[in-house]
Design an enzyme around this catalytic site. Structure first.
Site, short mmCIF file in Angstrom:
data_model
loop_
_atom_site.label_atom_id
_atom_site.label_comp_id
_atom_site.label_asym_id
_atom_site.label_seq_id
_atom_site.Cartn_x
_atom_site.Cartn_y
_atom_site.Cartn_z
N SER A 1 0.79 -1.22 0.00
CA SER A 1 0.00 0.00 0.00
C SER A 1 0.83 1.28 0.00
CB SER A 1 -0.93 -0.07 1.19
OG SER A 1 -1.93 0.88 1.09
N ALA B 1 -8.59 9.70 8.97
CA ALA B 1 -8.21 11.01 8.45
C ALA B 1 -7.32 10.86 7.21
CB ALA B 1 -7.49 11.81 9.52
N ASN B 2 -6.58 9.75 7.13
CA ASN B 2 -5.69 9.54 5.98
C ASN B 2 -6.43 9.17 4.68
OD1 ASN B 2 -6.31 6.79 6.20
ND2 ASN B 2 -4.45 6.30 7.33
N ARG C 1 1.54 6.57 19.07
CA ARG C 1 1.21 5.14 18.96
C ARG C 1 2.23 4.47 18.03
NH1 ARG C 1 -1.00 4.59 13.97
NH2 ARG C 1 -1.54 2.42 14.35
N THR D 1 2.43 -0.52 10.36
CA THR D 1 2.84 -0.78 8.97
C THR D 1 4.29 -0.37 8.71
OG1 THR D 1 2.08 1.39 8.25
CG2 THR D 1 0.51 -0.42 8.02
C1 G16 Z 1 -3.03 0.73 6.51
C2 G16 Z 1 -4.34 0.47 7.18
C3 G16 Z 1 -4.96 1.79 7.61
C4 G16 Z 1 -3.99 2.56 8.49
C5 G16 Z 1 -2.63 2.70 7.80
C6 G16 Z 1 -1.56 3.26 8.71
O1 G16 Z 1 -3.25 1.51 5.37
O2 G16 Z 1 -5.18 -0.21 6.30
O3 G16 Z 1 -6.14 1.51 8.29
O4 G16 Z 1 -4.47 3.82 8.79
O5 G16 Z 1 -2.17 1.44 7.38
O6 G16 Z 1 -1.42 2.41 9.82
P1 G16 Z 1 -0.27 2.59 10.88
O7 G16 Z 1 -0.42 3.99 11.40
O8 G16 Z 1 -0.55 1.55 11.91
O9 G16 Z 1 1.04 2.43 10.19
P2 G16 Z 1 -2.57 1.14 3.99
O10 G16 Z 1 -3.24 2.06 3.03
O11 G16 Z 1 -1.10 1.40 4.14
O12 G16 Z 1 -2.90 -0.31 3.79
#
Ligand code: G16
Length: 534
Positions: free
Chosen positions: A62, A369-370, A489, A493
């Site tokens: 992603s 929000a993203n 937090r 990802t």
């Molecule tokens: C993924 C999740 C989203 C999340 C984002 C960032 O998005 O599907 O729900 O907001 O990661 O997550 P974190 O802050 O835990 O890194 P994507 O679009 O990267 O699959």
């Protein structure tokens, strides 16, 4: 099962490597993922046998950089897999080579899976160079347990969610082909825009940043279906630039600036997809050259206002709620609760959490929000047919429901939805932006040397419970500023701790974000140079 033992040797796990199931599945540098993909193929096959349904596996990282990759698992109705199965995913992913069969058998036993059941797994991938061989590893995993596969090749993540749902509803949700997806969405879009006042070509024009990824390819494919009712000007289409590099929804949201390679005229509507096209943010520049972001919160407000009005006009007494996360701008929450009088609830980050919370309501509009989000709705044709079907509002609701990809956030579907709502209401990007004014905010990242989960949170990630003293420090810092809020937090990802701050002015938001980053750096063992003021 014996075949698994043979085949898994072709996808060996590097000894000692452990990976955690993150916000949206496993995600790290692509070089560490071959064994994970094979094993997720195994797990999807078990899940398929257990649920007697088709399961999806999407190879994508992603918004992450091009070198990373990852995997998202899709349950029968197109939702993300359940928490229990996330646990099994971690169990399989981290089993050393010689205990893989034992762990596999353990899951089969715990879930009482009948191995004679057939299995069917849909597989898709994004445009990363590593995705081709990694998706082959998934296919190998499925076939080594005797499962059937359908390889969709290059698709957006939400397209694969859609296919899985279409298959398991035996076509009720639509036809499980990319063409079927374009047809369903474009028909609904064309029906909706018939309700718009005469629009000029300028009003039909939309600048789209494809993040140099799969969304750009799919937008090109879809364009003819839209019959010039939407005139897409595509940039970052993947022909030269690198995926997500200086472009895409995450870049635009976090940097609060336009992507590279987009030629924006004053007031022109622009939007950015992310690397697998499940997120979207809008923006424009005003006559003074000022950049204005219309993020997931603004999208949720636009869509929920529109739906609420239609429900009233159609005489439907259904409960509508908006689901957000801690990242939601304070102004958006206040507007939704105080002015629109809709129920707002807050969950942990990750669409899986928002999706489930949204399902508690008749209509749940959920957006991070993203820009990751959609609408989950109990509304269906049967309910609508009971409400004088000829009524304009009922017809609009019907097309709206068909336009929404209810399985997961979908940049293309959200984009068409937003375009249709703006067209019907005769609104410009500026009108939409003026609904409420965002509190200035800033997001930063801090890298820590230990496991980033030394930061533990509670209250939908709004408060830190460890390391000791961190929350007290944040509370003290927040008190120094007006209308301020901040939280930290661990990302699920990327290997970073995320810091969010908002306050009455950009200077205050920047300064608070910096001070909180310093607190994280000092109390949670930051590495590299100390965070510098912005
Ligand atoms: C993924 C999740 C989203 C999340 C984002 C960032 O998005 O599907 O729900 O907001 O990661 O997550 P974190 O802050 O835990 O890194 P994507 O679009 O990267 O699959």
């Amino acid at each position: 099962i014996e075949l698994v033992s043979q085949k898994s040797k072709l996808h060996p796990k590097p000894e000692g490597l452990t990976l955690q199931y993150g916000t949206a599945g496993f995600r790290t540098h692509a070089k560490h993922l071959d064994h994970i993909m094979f094993r997720m193929g195994l797990l999807a096959t078990l899940r398929s046998k257990k649920t007697k349904s088709t399961i999806g596996v999407m190879v994508t990282a992603s918004h992450n950089p091009e070198e990373d990759n990852g995997v998202k698992l899709i349950d029968p109705m197109g939702e993300m897999v359940t928490a229990a199965w996330e646990g099994y995913a971690t169990q399989l992913a981290n089993a050393e080579q010689d205990s893989l069969l034992k762990e596999l058998k353990d899951i089969i036993k715990k879930e009482d899976i009948d191995m004679s059941e057939p299995a069917s797994v849909y597989v898709g991938k994004d445009t990363r160079p590593s995705s081709a061989s990694l998706s082959q590893a998934v296919l190998d995993g499925v076939s080594s347990l005797g499962g059937k596969t359908h390889d969709y090749g290059l698709v957006t993540t939400p397209q694969l969610h859609y296919m899985v749902c279409c298959c398991n509803t035996h076509g009720c949700y639509g036809s499980p082909t990319v063409e079927g997806y374009y047809q369903k969405l474009s028909q609904a879009f064309l029906q909706l825009t018939q309700n718009a006042l005469n629009r000029t070509d300028d009003q039909k024009r939309l600048l789209v940043d494809g993040a140099n990824g799969i969304g750009a390819l799919k937008m090109r494919e879809m364009e003819p279906f839209l019959r010039s009712e939407l005139q897409v000007v595509l940039s970052n289409d993947g022909s030269s630039g690198k995926l997500n590099h200086m472009c895409g929804a995450d870049y635009v949201k976090v940097q609060q600036k336009a992507p590279q390679g987009m030629n924006m005229g004053v007031g022109e509507r622009c939007c950015s997809f992310d690397g697998d096209a499940d997120r979207i943010v809008y923006y424009y520049t005003d006559s003074k050259g000022c950049f204005h972001l219309l993020d997931g919160d603004k999208i949720a407000t636009l869509i929920s206002t529109y739906l609420k009005e239609l429900l009233t006009q159609a005489g439907l007494n259904l409960q509508i709620a908006v689901v957000q996360t801690a990242y939601a701008n304070g102004s958006s929450t206040r507007y939704l609760e105080d002015v629109m009088k809709v129920t707002v609830c807050c969950t942990k980050t990750g669409v899986k959490h928002l999706h489930h919370a949204a399902q508690e309501y008749d209509i749940g509009v959920y957006f991070e929000a993203n820009g990751h989000g959609t609408v989950s709705s109990l509304l269906n044709n049967a309910i609508l047919q009971r409400q004088s079907p000829g009524k304009r509002a009922v017809k609009l609701l019907e097309s709206t429901i068909n336009l929404i990809n209810q399985t997961v956030g979908d940049a293309i579907s959200d984009m068409l939805m937003i375009e249709a709502v703006l067209a019907i209401r005769g609104m410009s990007a500026q009108d939409w932006d003026a609904i409420y004014t965002d509190l200035p905010n800033r997001q930063l990242k801090v890298t820590v040397c230990a496991d980033r989960r030394v930061i533990d949170t509670t209250d939908a990630e709004r408060r830190a419970v460890s390391p000791e003293g961190l929350q007290d420090t944040i509370d003290t810092l927040v008190k120094k500023y007006k209308s301020a809020r901040s939280f930290v937090r661990p990302s699920g990802t990327e290997d970073v701790v995320r810091v969010y701050a908002e306050a009455d002015t950009q200077e205050s938001a920047d300064s608070l974000a910096h001070e909180v980053s310093l607190a994280v750096y000092r109390l949670a063992g930051g590495i590299g140079d100390e965070p510098k003021p912005l």
